[in-house]
Motif scaffolding. Structure first.
Motif, PDB file in Angstrom:
ATOM      1  N   PRO A 177     -18.211 -42.131  84.412  1.00  0.00           N
ATOM      2  CA  PRO A 177     -18.776 -40.953  85.083  1.00  0.00           C
ATOM      3  C   PRO A 177     -18.332 -40.807  86.534  1.00  0.00           C
ATOM      4  CG  PRO A 177     -20.444 -41.979  83.718  1.00  0.00           C
ATOM      5  CD  PRO A 177     -19.258 -42.898  83.693  1.00  0.00           C
ATOM      6  N   ARG A 191     -16.652 -37.483  88.088  1.00  0.00           N
ATOM      7  CA  ARG A 191     -17.161 -36.788  89.269  1.00  0.00           C
ATOM      8  C   ARG A 191     -16.031 -36.476  90.253  1.00  0.00           C
ATOM      9  NH1 ARG A 191     -21.783 -40.099  88.361  1.00  0.00           N
ATOM     10  NH2 ARG A 191     -21.017 -41.718  89.788  1.00  0.00           N
ATOM     11  N   ASP A 197     -22.675 -35.436  84.228  1.00  0.00           N
ATOM     12  CA  ASP A 197     -21.651 -36.360  84.704  1.00  0.00           C
ATOM     13  C   ASP A 197     -20.812 -36.916  83.566  1.00  0.00           C
ATOM     14  OD1 ASP A 197     -22.353 -36.083  87.354  1.00  0.00           O
ATOM     15  OD2 ASP A 197     -23.731 -37.802  87.338  1.00  0.00           O
ATOM     16  N   ARG A 215     -24.040 -28.274  84.942  1.00  0.00           N
ATOM     17  CA  ARG A 215     -24.230 -29.399  85.849  1.00  0.00           C
ATOM     18  C   ARG A 215     -25.481 -30.212  85.540  1.00  0.00           C
ATOM     19  NH1 ARG A 215     -24.702 -33.280  87.451  1.00  0.00           N
ATOM     20  NH2 ARG A 215     -24.773 -34.196  89.539  1.00  0.00           N
ATOM     21  N   ARG A 248     -14.426 -33.445  88.806  1.00  0.00           N
ATOM     22  CA  ARG A 248     -15.264 -32.266  89.027  1.00  0.00           C
ATOM     23  C   ARG A 248     -15.206 -31.811  90.476  1.00  0.00           C
ATOM     24  NH1 ARG A 248     -20.581 -33.808  87.383  1.00  0.00           N
ATOM     25  NH2 ARG A 248     -21.290 -33.906  89.546  1.00  0.00           N
TER      26      ARG A 248
END
Length: 526
Positions: free
Chosen positions: A271, A275, A259, A323, A278
């Motif tokens: 983070p 996310r 993260d 990940r 991502r």
């Protein structure tokens, strides 16, 4: 892989790539969901299949077929020129390139939510057989793709050939290597990440990134993928064989870990904010590649690691090395910390259990960042990169000791990321050249990232001098062909002399051999 009557030489297939435009289409089965825009009634503002076709993750009874509707692929809203509504897309699979023997057909709903991408999971095909496929929307027909199913697990195979590749920076060079790869006679292509690059900038060859800034939003990533997939060489390689894909860092952001965002342009990024980024990157990755529903992302989570089997010859374990890892170290003295994770406990246990149970002749890991030790400094002191497995040395040791304890035969790692090629012995103790060898790593160069490259560079000289387990090095651009037989595995390093202009020829720089039952490099032929 054993040949079937439907197998054509790759050059013949490429010549047939455009025949579908005038071919008749058989009636498709109706979509099972509530009605969207009917295939027969839909009108689009241009040709829908500008981004080509692809297939992936072959199983003995089928594959996943992919396309994405984009009549205006570089539209600034990232929607590819499509209306904001669902569209039914017909697909069909045939035993011949002219679609006279259609064996499966269906309808897949392309929705605006998923960028009007199509992921049709086809079942009921014969194992170890070549097929042709295409799509239709309205009166438009896609290019033809060729794919191949996997042999049934346990089926005795004499041979299998796959290519692997990674790292195709659009701004660094032309994708000429893919043009040559498309002409190879392949059962499979494995892509190990950096399919796109997230940064902005124009590079050095006059091919600027779109959008011109770093990608953060779903719209940004969609446009970037569309730009890359407009490249005809990349589309040809996708259409020529089924692909197995896994993302690395640049598919999201350079050197991300878990993260944690890389501390570059946004050093204090929360983070939770990363996310969100991502999630956008994962969705665009899924929308643009031939992945099954099992890999459909759910927000910032995506199932990347998975296992594919090809008869009794190959077990391919695809890893996720981003990940679940801990953040990269700033203090290299901690790289042997036993608590640090590269794969995460769950994936590591899955991998070792699968290797223990494998009955395949060759056990290959599709891995994003190199596992061999690589001392970067002439003489003392030793220095290592913290983003590779060298920064997670205890996790690597657990893996290698697990492989040794489970007596895993013919353990091979294929790797991308480093923009250079190396063949290396994998040691239980890299500090001791006489230590037990547990397997072999084939590090593959980039398609274009890093520019033209050279046969040897200063880092290559240092690596060969300081790391006796490295048996071959080259830093040109290209791809790798892996020929698996019952007695040996041969990896051909295929290189192009330049990427700063189109039209480069391809040649085999070296062939590296591994003998079945004898871990490590047997010999190099160059």
């Amino acid at each position: 892989m054993s040949q079937s009557p439907s197998t054509l030489p790759r050059r013949h297939f490429l010549a047939l790539g455009g025949i579908a435009a005038g071919a008749s289409i058989l009636a498709a089965e109706p979509a099972s969901a509530t009605s969207a825009v009917s295939n027969d009634r839909v009108t689009l503002p241009g040709y829908a299949f500008t981004l080509g076709v692809a297939s992936g993750d072959p199983a003995p009874d089928g594959v996943v077929l992919w396309t994405r509707l984009a009549p205006d692929p570089l539209a600034l809203d990232g929607l590819g020129g499509m209306p904001d509504r669902a569209v039914d897309v017909r697909w069909e699979v045939a035993e011949d390139e002219r679609f006279r023997r259609v064996v499966r057909r269906g309808v897949q709903r392309a929705t605006a939510r998923w960028g009007h991408s199509v992921h049709a999971e086809v079942h009921g095909l014969r194992p170890d057989r070549g097929y042709w496929y295409r799509f239709r929307v309205g009166d438009q027909v896609s290019p033809v793709g060729r794919t191949r199913t996997a042999p049934r697990p346990g089926t005795s195979l004499k041979s299998l050939t796959f290519a692997f590749a990674s790292c195709q920076a659009y701004t660094d060079g032309y994708f000429t290597a893919f043009e040559h790869m498309a002409r190879e006679d392949l059962d499979l292509v494995v892509h190990l990440g950096d399919y796109i690059y997230e940064g902005g900038g124009a590079g050095s060859i006059g091919r600027p990134h779109l959008p011109a800034v770093e990608t953060f939003s779903l719209t940004d990533y969609r446009i970037r993928y569309a730009q890359y997939k407009l490249d005809p060489a990349l589309r040809a390689a996708h259409a020529a064989a089924p692909w197995v894909v896994a993302p690395d860092d640049h598919d999201v952001e350079n050197n991300w870990a878990g993260d944690h965002s890389q501390p570059d342009t946004e050093p204090d990024q929360d983070p939770a904010v990363f996310r969100l980024r991502r999630a956008a990157a994962y969705q665009a990755y899924y929308e643009n590649l031939p992945l099954r529903a099992s890999s459909m992302p759910r927000g910032p989570e995506m199932q990347v690691y998975r296992r594919l089997r090809f008869g009794d010859l190959l077990q391919l374990d695809v890893l996720d090395t981003r990940r679940f890892r801990d953040q990269q170290l700033t203090d290299p003295s901690l790289r042997w910390d036993p608590n640090r994770q590269m794969l995460g406990a769950k994936q590591e246990a899955w991998l070792l259990a699968g290797l223990r149970a494998s009955t395949a002749r060759w056990n290959v890991l599709g891995n994003q960042i190199f596992a061999m030790e690589a001392d970067h400094t002439d003489g003392a002191p030793e220095t290592f990169g913290m983003d590779t497995w060298d920064g997670y040395a205890a996790a690597r040791q657990r893996l290698f000791e697990g492989v040794a304890a489970r007596r895993v035969e013919n353990f091979v790692i294929i790797t991308g990321d480093a923009h250079r090629s190396v063949a290396a012995d994998l040691k239980l103790d890299f500090a001791d050249p006489g230590s037990r060898t547990v397997g072999t790593e084939f590090l593959g160069t980039s398609i274009s990232s890093g520019g033209n490259g050279t046969d040897m560079d200063p880092l290559g000289v240092t690596w060969l001098a300081e790391n006796p387990h490295m048996r071959f090095h080259n830093s040109q651009r290209g791809y790798q062909l892996c020929h698996l037989g019952r007695g040996e595995m041969r990896t051909d390093y295929r290189v192009v002399p330049f990427v700063n202009a189109p039209g480069a020829p391809v040649a085999t720089r070296a062939s590296v051999y591994v003998q079945s039952g004898r871990p490590g490099v047997a010999h190099v032929s160059d």
